[in-house]
Design a protein around this motif. Sequence first.
Motif, PDB file in Angstrom:
ATOM      1  N   PHE A 177       0.869  -1.173   0.000  1.00 15.67           N
ATOM      2  CA  PHE A 177       0.000   0.000   0.000  1.00 15.67           C
ATOM      3  C   PHE A 177       0.906   1.223   0.000  1.00 15.67           C
ATOM      4  N   VAL A 178       0.713   2.113  -0.958  1.00 18.49           N
ATOM      5  CA  VAL A 178       1.530   3.317  -1.090  1.00 18.49           C
ATOM      6  C   VAL A 178       0.665   4.534  -0.778  1.00 18.49           C
ATOM      7  N   HIS A 179       1.181   5.382   0.084  1.00 18.84           N
ATOM      8  CA  HIS A 179       0.487   6.601   0.521  1.00 18.84           C
ATOM      9  C   HIS A 179       1.407   7.775   0.188  1.00 18.84           C
TER      10      HIS A 179
ATOM     11  N   SER B  54      -2.298   4.156  -3.433  1.00 19.95           N
ATOM     12  CA  SER B  54      -2.353   3.120  -4.470  1.00 19.95           C
ATOM     13  C   SER B  54      -1.968   1.773  -3.879  1.00 19.95           C
ATOM     14  N   VAL B  55      -2.425   0.724  -4.571  1.00 16.89           N
ATOM     15  CA  VAL B  55      -2.115  -0.657  -4.212  1.00 16.89           C
ATOM     16  C   VAL B  55      -1.546  -1.344  -5.460  1.00 16.89           C
ATOM     17  N   ASP B  56      -0.985  -2.515  -5.242  1.00 17.38           N
ATOM     18  CA  ASP B  56      -0.420  -3.270  -6.362  1.00 17.38           C
ATOM     19  C   ASP B  56      -1.491  -3.568  -7.404  1.00 17.38           C
ATOM     20  N   ALA B  57      -1.091  -3.474  -8.646  1.00 14.35           N
ATOM     21  CA  ALA B  57      -2.001  -3.763  -9.757  1.00 14.35           C
ATOM     22  C   ALA B  57      -2.053  -5.259 -10.025  1.00 14.35           C
TER      23      ALA B  57
END
Length: 100
Positions: free
Chosen positions: A2-4, A97-100
């Motif tokens: 999880f990217v913030h 965003s999260v991993d695609a």
Amino acid sequence: MFVHHVYFWLKNPDSAADKAKLIEGLNTLKGIKQIKMAHIGVPANTNRSVIERGYAVSWLLFFDNQQEQDVYQEHPVHLKFVENYSQLWEKVIVYDSVDA
């Protein structure tokens, strides 16, 4: 993963002291154990039409998952950061965003 990613626009964009104070505050957050990696940045000296350079400081965080990020959001150190430093910024934009 999880990217913030948080972008801050200062109320006083020409104030080096305000920028330094915000960076000081962000550094207090680095000790929150749920954060896997943290990066404090400022706009790079690049110049293409697609690059947004109007922000003052960016805060990029990586977490194992959204639950860890949720813990971070409610962590007392994070809440104290918002209380102590929010008067510095005029605008904040967050990209999660999260991993695609």
